[in-house]
Design a protein around this motif. Sequence first.
Motif, PDB file in Angstrom:
ATOM      1  N   ARG A 290      57.282 -12.220 -10.909  1.00  0.00           N
ATOM      2  CA  ARG A 290      57.989 -13.396 -10.386  1.00  0.00           C
ATOM      3  C   ARG A 290      57.393 -14.701 -10.915  1.00  0.00           C
ATOM      4  O   ARG A 290      58.095 -15.713 -11.032  1.00  0.00           O
ATOM      5  CB  ARG A 290      57.941 -13.402  -8.858  1.00  0.00           C
ATOM      6  N   LYS A 291      56.116 -14.669 -11.244  1.00  0.00           N
ATOM      7  CA  LYS A 291      55.430 -15.863 -11.737  1.00  0.00           C
ATOM      8  C   LYS A 291      55.468 -15.977 -13.258  1.00  0.00           C
ATOM      9  O   LYS A 291      55.032 -16.999 -13.806  1.00  0.00           O
ATOM     10  CB  LYS A 291      53.974 -15.851 -11.276  1.00  0.00           C
TER      11      LYS A 291
ATOM     12  N   MET B 102      56.930   1.582  -5.204  1.00  0.00           N
ATOM     13  CA  MET B 102      56.971   0.939  -3.898  1.00  0.00           C
ATOM     14  C   MET B 102      55.737   0.084  -3.618  1.00  0.00           C
ATOM     15  O   MET B 102      55.840  -1.042  -3.133  1.00  0.00           O
ATOM     16  CB  MET B 102      57.137   1.992  -2.803  1.00  0.00           C
ATOM     17  N   ASP B 103      54.556   0.620  -3.900  1.00  0.00           N
ATOM     18  CA  ASP B 103      53.326  -0.070  -3.519  1.00  0.00           C
ATOM     19  C   ASP B 103      52.825  -1.061  -4.567  1.00  0.00           C
ATOM     20  O   ASP B 103      51.711  -1.574  -4.451  1.00  0.00           O
ATOM     21  CB  ASP B 103      52.228   0.945  -3.194  1.00  0.00           C
ATOM     22  N   HIS B 104      53.640  -1.377  -5.568  1.00  0.00           N
ATOM     23  CA  HIS B 104      53.217  -2.294  -6.629  1.00  0.00           C
ATOM     24  C   HIS B 104      53.553  -3.750  -6.267  1.00  0.00           C
ATOM     25  O   HIS B 104      54.241  -4.452  -7.019  1.00  0.00           O
ATOM     26  CB  HIS B 104      53.869  -1.898  -7.953  1.00  0.00           C
ATOM     27  N   PHE B 105      53.061  -4.204  -5.157  1.00  0.00           N
ATOM     28  CA  PHE B 105      53.340  -5.571  -4.703  1.00  0.00           C
ATOM     29  C   PHE B 105      52.775  -6.599  -5.676  1.00  0.00           C
ATOM     30  O   PHE B 105      53.431  -7.601  -5.987  1.00  0.00           O
ATOM     31  CB  PHE B 105      52.753  -5.787  -3.308  1.00  0.00           C
ATOM     32  N   GLY B 106      51.561  -6.348  -6.159  1.00  0.00           N
ATOM     33  CA  GLY B 106      50.936  -7.276  -7.097  1.00  0.00           C
ATOM     34  C   GLY B 106      51.683  -7.348  -8.413  1.00  0.00           C
ATOM     35  O   GLY B 106      51.805  -8.425  -9.011  1.00  0.00           O
ATOM     36  N   HIS B 107      52.199  -6.207  -8.881  1.00  0.00           N
ATOM     37  CA  HIS B 107      52.990  -6.197 -10.113  1.00  0.00           C
ATOM     38  C   HIS B 107      54.210  -7.102  -9.958  1.00  0.00           C
ATOM     39  O   HIS B 107      54.519  -7.914 -10.839  1.00  0.00           O
ATOM     40  CB  HIS B 107      53.466  -4.779 -10.439  1.00  0.00           C
ATOM     41  N   ARG B 108      54.916  -6.941  -8.848  1.00  0.00           N
ATOM     42  CA  ARG B 108      56.138  -7.718  -8.653  1.00  0.00           C
ATOM     43  C   ARG B 108      55.836  -9.211  -8.515  1.00  0.00           C
ATOM     44  O   ARG B 108      56.563 -10.056  -9.056  1.00  0.00           O
ATOM     45  CB  ARG B 108      56.897  -7.191  -7.427  1.00  0.00           C
TER      46      ARG B 108
ATOM     47  N   TYR C 107      57.713 -13.646 -16.503  1.00  0.00           N
ATOM     48  CA  TYR C 107      59.019 -13.529 -17.165  1.00  0.00           C
ATOM     49  C   TYR C 107      60.175 -13.391 -16.182  1.00  0.00           C
ATOM     50  O   TYR C 107      61.343 -13.504 -16.580  1.00  0.00           O
ATOM     51  CB  TYR C 107      59.015 -12.357 -18.157  1.00  0.00           C
ATOM     52  N   GLY C 108      59.911 -13.177 -14.889  1.00  0.00           N
ATOM     53  CA  GLY C 108      60.985 -13.096 -13.903  1.00  0.00           C
ATOM     54  C   GLY C 108      61.328 -14.421 -13.256  1.00  0.00           C
ATOM     55  O   GLY C 108      62.076 -14.449 -12.277  1.00  0.00           O
ATOM     56  N   ARG C 109      60.824 -15.513 -13.793  1.00  0.00           N
ATOM     57  CA  ARG C 109      61.037 -16.831 -13.171  1.00  0.00           C
ATOM     58  C   ARG C 109      62.476 -17.332 -13.320  1.00  0.00           C
ATOM     59  O   ARG C 109      62.912 -18.227 -12.598  1.00  0.00           O
ATOM     60  CB  ARG C 109      60.065 -17.851 -13.773  1.00  0.00           C
ATOM     61  N   GLU C 110      63.200 -16.819 -14.290  1.00  0.00           N
ATOM     62  CA  GLU C 110      64.639 -17.088 -14.462  1.00  0.00           C
ATOM     63  C   GLU C 110      64.966 -18.519 -14.875  1.00  0.00           C
ATOM     64  O   GLU C 110      66.114 -18.943 -14.794  1.00  0.00           O
ATOM     65  CB  GLU C 110      65.415 -16.750 -13.174  1.00  0.00           C
ATOM     66  N   ASN C 111      63.977 -19.288 -15.301  1.00  0.00           N
ATOM     67  CA  ASN C 111      64.238 -20.678 -15.702  1.00  0.00           C
ATOM     68  C   ASN C 111      64.195 -20.794 -17.221  1.00  0.00           C
ATOM     69  O   ASN C 111      63.289 -21.383 -17.796  1.00  0.00           O
ATOM     70  CB  ASN C 111      63.231 -21.639 -15.055  1.00  0.00           C
ATOM     71  N   VAL C 112      65.195 -20.223 -17.880  1.00  0.00           N
ATOM     72  CA  VAL C 112      65.286 -20.284 -19.334  1.00  0.00           C
ATOM     73  C   VAL C 112      66.300 -21.364 -19.704  1.00  0.00           C
ATOM     74  O   VAL C 112      67.495 -21.225 -19.400  1.00  0.00           O
ATOM     75  CB  VAL C 112      65.721 -18.916 -19.920  1.00  0.00           C
ATOM     76  N   PRO C 113      65.870 -22.453 -20.327  1.00  0.00           N
ATOM     77  CA  PRO C 113      66.785 -23.566 -20.647  1.00  0.00           C
ATOM     78  C   PRO C 113      67.987 -23.101 -21.471  1.00  0.00           C
ATOM     79  O   PRO C 113      67.844 -22.430 -22.488  1.00  0.00           O
ATOM     80  CB  PRO C 113      65.901 -24.519 -21.452  1.00  0.00           C
ATOM     81  N   GLY C 114      69.169 -23.461 -21.003  1.00  0.00           N
ATOM     82  CA  GLY C 114      70.390 -23.156 -21.736  1.00  0.00           C
ATOM     83  C   GLY C 114      70.874 -21.722 -21.612  1.00  0.00           C
ATOM     84  O   GLY C 114      71.915 -21.373 -22.170  1.00  0.00           O
ATOM     85  N   ARG C 115      70.164 -20.884 -20.900  1.00  0.00           N
ATOM     86  CA  ARG C 115      70.556 -19.479 -20.724  1.00  0.00           C
ATOM     87  C   ARG C 115      70.530 -19.112 -19.244  1.00  0.00           C
ATOM     88  O   ARG C 115      69.737 -19.658 -18.472  1.00  0.00           O
ATOM     89  CB  ARG C 115      69.624 -18.539 -21.486  1.00  0.00           C
TER      90      ARG C 115
END
Length: 358
Positions: A114-115, A104-110, A117-125
């Motif tokens: 997001r900045k 819950m308190d891992h705000f910095g981790h999340r 591997y969670g950016r979700e901008n993988v070309p073609g996938r």
Amino acid sequence: MNLLQISKQSIMKRRHLKYVVCACVLVYIYNFFGVSDYLYAKSFDNDFDYPLNVDIKSIVNDVLAGKKVAVTPINYYPYRFLTNSGKCSTTDNLDLFIVVKSAMDHFGHRDAIRKTYGRENVPGRTVKTLFFLGIDSEPKSDLQKEIDREMAKYKDIIQMDFIDSYFNNTVKTMMSFRWLFEHCAAADYYLFTDDDMYISVNNLLAYIHDREATRIPNAKRLPHETTTIGPKDYLFTGYVFKSAPQRFKSSKWRVSFEEYPWDKWPAYITAGAYVVSNKAMKDMYVASLFVKHFRFDDIYLGIVAKKIGITPRHCPDFHFYKKPFSSEGYLNVIASHGYGNHEELLRVWNEMNDFVSS
């Protein structure tokens, strides 16, 4: 009584005291190290029969085929999803869905994820990411209010109404499986990861692509059939362990004989990061309804996999321990543990992307 007799009595008393002390020490060691649990443990290879001791695989097949089964589930967690997300549906065509098990308190981790591997901008996938959390013991705490603001801003958190604690990790994992099964059942592959891992989505997708390009040896097929391996086949991969239960009384990971009486664990994948194919996700979730709960999530998934005949596959590019960083050394790394430092994760991830792109 002469001096000689007194001396002999004194020696005998000291010897007796030594024997008593030695006996006490041996009893303490016997109990502290759980010696009896080791001595009387059942053979995993010969006697493993973790409940339910039935043909779980056939039950799973019947459930997924929409058939009624005579066996009653024993392990349905009575918790609710407090939030949802439009990031996925049962019909979305996704290459990879990333489940981040976060505290819950891992705000910095999340934020760091997001900045990176969670950016979700993988070309073609098509790749999507969600964070999965439990709740605090105080529903209206300042921590929960801060999470509410985070959820309103990013809309990427699934919160569930069980207490977020270490020994509820199995609950968090299997509730995540349930959410996927009910709301995101069409992704080809699912990556489960803790929020302190370095992840290379590109390397993971390359690994999956290489796997799918591999032909099944000696396969016989009809003209319309394929012999390639894909998400409709079983994949459960990561860093595989083969070990025995910890019986020490003082250990955080102690497992009593009553809780688990066998001398070995089934092969299991460390819960830090692992990948399952679509078919494996569905089968493992349904199977979990008929497999008794166990408090360590990685062990539990190993038990579930064992019960339905899925063999965990070791991938050396998943690192249970933190791999020392160098650009060349991380060229093939899919996952590495030990990135609780947010700035370090950002630095390593950006440096690797620059290195690969140059």
